[in-house]
Every structure is written in structure tokens, then in C-alpha cells.
Design an enzyme around this catalytic site. Structure first.
Site, PDB file in Angstrom:
ATOM      1  N   HIS A  47      13.382 -14.244  12.944  1.00  0.00           N
ATOM      2  CA  HIS A  47      12.850 -14.185  14.312  1.00  0.00           C
ATOM      3  C   HIS A  47      11.340 -14.326  14.383  1.00  0.00           C
ATOM      4  O   HIS A  47      10.820 -14.828  15.383  1.00  0.00           O
ATOM      5  CB  HIS A  47      13.238 -12.855  14.971  1.00  0.00           C
ATOM      6  CG  HIS A  47      14.706 -12.754  15.288  1.00  0.00           C
ATOM      7  ND1 HIS A  47      15.214 -11.831  16.163  1.00  0.00           N
ATOM      8  CD2 HIS A  47      15.768 -13.466  14.844  1.00  0.00           C
ATOM      9  CE1 HIS A  47      16.533 -11.968  16.260  1.00  0.00           C
ATOM     10  NE2 HIS A  47      16.894 -12.949  15.452  1.00  0.00           N
ATOM     11  N   ASN A  48      10.629 -13.846  13.366  1.00  0.00           N
ATOM     12  CA  ASN A  48       9.163 -13.779  13.458  1.00  0.00           C
ATOM     13  C   ASN A  48       8.453 -14.747  12.523  1.00  0.00           C
ATOM     14  O   ASN A  48       7.228 -14.794  12.517  1.00  0.00           O
ATOM     15  CB  ASN A  48       8.674 -12.351  13.171  1.00  0.00           C
ATOM     16  CG  ASN A  48       9.442 -11.304  13.946  1.00  0.00           C
ATOM     17  OD1 ASN A  48      10.151 -10.487  13.367  1.00  0.00           O
ATOM     18  ND2 ASN A  48       9.357 -11.342  15.266  1.00  0.00           N
ATOM     19  N   ARG A 101      14.289 -20.482  20.267  1.00  0.00           N
ATOM     20  CA  ARG A 101      13.533 -19.628  21.201  1.00  0.00           C
ATOM     21  C   ARG A 101      12.467 -18.812  20.470  1.00  0.00           C
ATOM     22  O   ARG A 101      11.436 -18.460  21.053  1.00  0.00           O
ATOM     23  CB  ARG A 101      14.491 -18.709  21.964  1.00  0.00           C
ATOM     24  CG  ARG A 101      15.154 -17.642  21.121  1.00  0.00           C
ATOM     25  CD  ARG A 101      16.238 -16.911  21.889  1.00  0.00           C
ATOM     26  NE  ARG A 101      16.760 -15.752  21.170  1.00  0.00           N
ATOM     27  CZ  ARG A 101      17.643 -15.801  20.178  1.00  0.00           C
ATOM     28  NH1 ARG A 101      18.109 -16.973  19.767  1.00  0.00           N
ATOM     29  NH2 ARG A 101      18.070 -14.703  19.600  1.00  0.00           N
ATOM     30  N   ARG A 105       5.087   4.342  -1.352  1.00  0.00           N
ATOM     31  CA  ARG A 105       5.390   5.785  -1.354  1.00  0.00           C
ATOM     32  C   ARG A 105       6.631   6.109  -0.534  1.00  0.00           C
ATOM     33  O   ARG A 105       7.075   7.251  -0.522  1.00  0.00           O
ATOM     34  CB  ARG A 105       4.189   6.562  -0.805  1.00  0.00           C
ATOM     35  CG  ARG A 105       2.990   6.512  -1.749  1.00  0.00           C
ATOM     36  CD  ARG A 105       1.781   7.188  -1.122  1.00  0.00           C
ATOM     37  NE  ARG A 105       0.675   7.245  -2.084  1.00  0.00           N
ATOM     38  CZ  ARG A 105      -0.609   7.354  -1.736  1.00  0.00           C
ATOM     39  NH1 ARG A 105      -0.952   7.429  -0.462  1.00  0.00           N
ATOM     40  NH2 ARG A 105      -1.545   7.370  -2.663  1.00  0.00           N
ATOM     41  N   ARG A 128       7.854 -18.090  20.826  1.00  0.00           N
ATOM     42  CA  ARG A 128       7.231 -16.755  20.775  1.00  0.00           C
ATOM     43  C   ARG A 128       6.230 -16.663  19.622  1.00  0.00           C
ATOM     44  O   ARG A 128       5.143 -16.086  19.771  1.00  0.00           O
ATOM     45  CB  ARG A 128       8.318 -15.693  20.637  1.00  0.00           C
ATOM     46  CG  ARG A 128       9.218 -15.694  21.859  1.00  0.00           C
ATOM     47  CD  ARG A 128      10.535 -14.993  21.636  1.00  0.00           C
ATOM     48  NE  ARG A 128      11.393 -15.153  22.812  1.00  0.00           N
ATOM     49  CZ  ARG A 128      12.694 -14.921  22.823  1.00  0.00           C
ATOM     50  NH1 ARG A 128      13.309 -14.527  21.727  1.00  0.00           N
ATOM     51  NH2 ARG A 128      13.385 -15.089  23.922  1.00  0.00           N
ATOM     52  N   CYS A 141       0.878  -1.179   0.000  1.00  0.00           N
ATOM     53  CA  CYS A 141       0.000   0.000   0.000  1.00  0.00           C
ATOM     54  C   CYS A 141       0.909   1.221   0.000  1.00  0.00           C
ATOM     55  O   CYS A 141       2.102   1.105  -0.307  1.00  0.00           O
ATOM     56  CB  CYS A 141      -1.002  -0.029   1.163  1.00  0.00           C
ATOM     57  SG  CYS A 141      -0.304   0.211   2.809  1.00  0.00           S
ATOM     58  N   GLY A 142       0.395   2.385   0.320  1.00  0.00           N
ATOM     59  CA  GLY A 142       1.224   3.585   0.270  1.00  0.00           C
ATOM     60  C   GLY A 142       2.349   3.559   1.290  1.00  0.00           C
ATOM     61  O   GLY A 142       3.500   3.850   0.985  1.00  0.00           O
ATOM     62  N   GLY A 148      -1.216   0.297   6.676  1.00  0.00           N
ATOM     63  CA  GLY A 148      -2.624  -0.101   6.696  1.00  0.00           C
ATOM     64  C   GLY A 148      -2.820  -1.536   6.249  1.00  0.00           C
ATOM     65  O   GLY A 148      -3.550  -2.312   6.873  1.00  0.00           O
ATOM     66  N   GLY A 182       2.651   0.785   3.646  1.00  0.00           N
ATOM     67  CA  GLY A 182       2.878  -0.585   4.142  1.00  0.00           C
ATOM     68  C   GLY A 182       2.203  -0.819   5.485  1.00  0.00           C
ATOM     69  O   GLY A 182       2.169  -1.954   5.975  1.00  0.00           O
TER      70      GLY A 182
HETATM   71  C1  RB5 Z   1      -3.949   5.377   0.362  1.00  0.00           C
HETATM   72  O1  RB5 Z   1      -3.988   6.738   0.087  1.00  0.00           O
HETATM   73  C2  RB5 Z   1      -3.119   5.120   1.599  1.00  0.00           C
HETATM   74  O2  RB5 Z   1      -3.735   5.624   2.735  1.00  0.00           O
HETATM   75  C3  RB5 Z   1      -2.841   3.639   1.740  1.00  0.00           C
HETATM   76  O3  RB5 Z   1      -2.191   3.167   0.599  1.00  0.00           O
HETATM   77  C4  RB5 Z   1      -1.946   3.221   2.876  1.00  0.00           C
HETATM   78  O4  RB5 Z   1      -0.770   3.972   2.916  1.00  0.00           O
HETATM   79  C5  RB5 Z   1      -2.576   3.123   4.202  1.00  0.00           C
HETATM   80  O5  RB5 Z   1      -1.962   2.690   5.183  1.00  0.00           O
END
Ligand code: RB5
Length: 146
Positions: free
Chosen positions: A101-102, A135, A112, A139, A68-69, A73, A71
Site C-alpha cells: 500500500h505504501n 489507487r 529492543r 496516494r 534503532c531501539g 526515532g 524503530g
Molecule cells: C537509544 O537509547 C534509543 O533512544 C534509540 O535507539 C531509539 O529507540 C529512538 O527512537
């Protein structure tokens, strides 16, 4: 690494980087399950995290890439699904730790905020680095128990 396809999905902000990473995955010899979005028209990132989660639930994939923009959301949405461990990464070191680790099974990137070369380095490291177990396994099991 499993021979299953790699799921990839993004919102509109991640669409261009998704196309680049999809090609990169194909060059690396992976089959790619592209779950959209299919253009730069505005969409909602949770819908694409959910699509990747459904592919995991069906057993179609064991690794995913979400863009996403920022990473953020799309990784928040992914981590609502108990079978996903999505790690927002900004460079290869983050991707290495996310795997070692995860046991991250989803790489999340912010189109972006990251340079294309760094995104490609994250992808390569994410796919090539094994989980260390030990370990860390205890977790990670506690994460799954929630
Ligand atoms: C979209 O404008 C933007 O909010 C979305 O891509 C992202 O960055 C949200 O976390």
C-alpha cells in the site's frame, strides 16, 4: 526487485540486530551497503538515517533497512528525507502492507521490541512483496509532493 545493494544502518541499540540482518541479506544473495554504526558505543540515530538517505540520493541503493531501539526515532529521521518512505514494522503483516500500500523503500525495526525471527520475517516480506499500485499510487505520489 533491483539488483542494487541494500543499505543497512543502525544506532548502538540496533547494532546487534543489524549484524544479524546483514548476514540474512547476504544469505538471500543481496549485496549489502553497511553504513554503520560499527559497535555498541552510544551514537545518534538521525546520523544513520541521513547516511542511508545519502545513498538513495546518490542512486547507490533503492531499498534500505534501519534499526534503532524502538524503530521510531530512526524512521522519523528517515522520513524527513522526501525520497525515503520508511515504515516501522513489528511483524510480517506490517511489512507486507508497507510494501503493497505504501511502497515503503525503507524497513525500520526496533531491536529492543522485536524478536529476531519476527525481524527476519519482516525483512523477507519487505524484500519480496511488490507495490500494488492502482489507487495506492495516487496516494504515494501525494506523499512525494510534500
Ligand atoms: C537509544 O537509547 C534509543 O533512544 C534509540 O535507539 C531509539 O529507540 C529512538 O527512537
Amino acid at each position: 526487485m533491483s539488483a542494487k545493494p541494500i543499505a543497512i544502518a543502525s544506532d548502538h541499540a540496533g547494532f546487534d540486530l543489524k549484524a544479524i540482518l546483514k548476514e540474512e541479506l547476504q544469505k538471500m544473495g543481496f549485496e549489502v551497503l553497511d553504513l554503520g554504526t560499527d559497535g555498541t558505543e552510544s551514537v545518534d540515530y538521525p546520523d544513520f538515517a541521513d547516511a542511508v538517505a545519502q545513498a538513495f540520493q546518490r542512486g547507490d541503493v533503492e531499498r534500505g533497512v534501519l534499526v534503532c531501539g524502538s524503530g521510531l526515532g530512526i524512521s522519523m529521521a528517515a522520513n524527513r528525507h522526501p525520497e525515503l518512505r520508511a515504515a516501522p514494522c513489528h511483524d510480517a503483516e506490517w511489512a507486507r502492507l508497507a510494501r503493497q500500500h505504501n511502497d515503503a523503500n525503507v524497513l525500520a525495526l526496533g531491536a529492543r521490541l522485536i524478536e529476531v525471527d519476527a525481524a527476519k520475517a519482516c525483512l523477507k516480506t519487505f524484500l519480496e512483496t511488490p507495490f500494488e499500485g492502482g489507487r495506492h499510487a495516487r496516494r504515494v505520489q501525494k506523499l512525494s509532493a510534500r
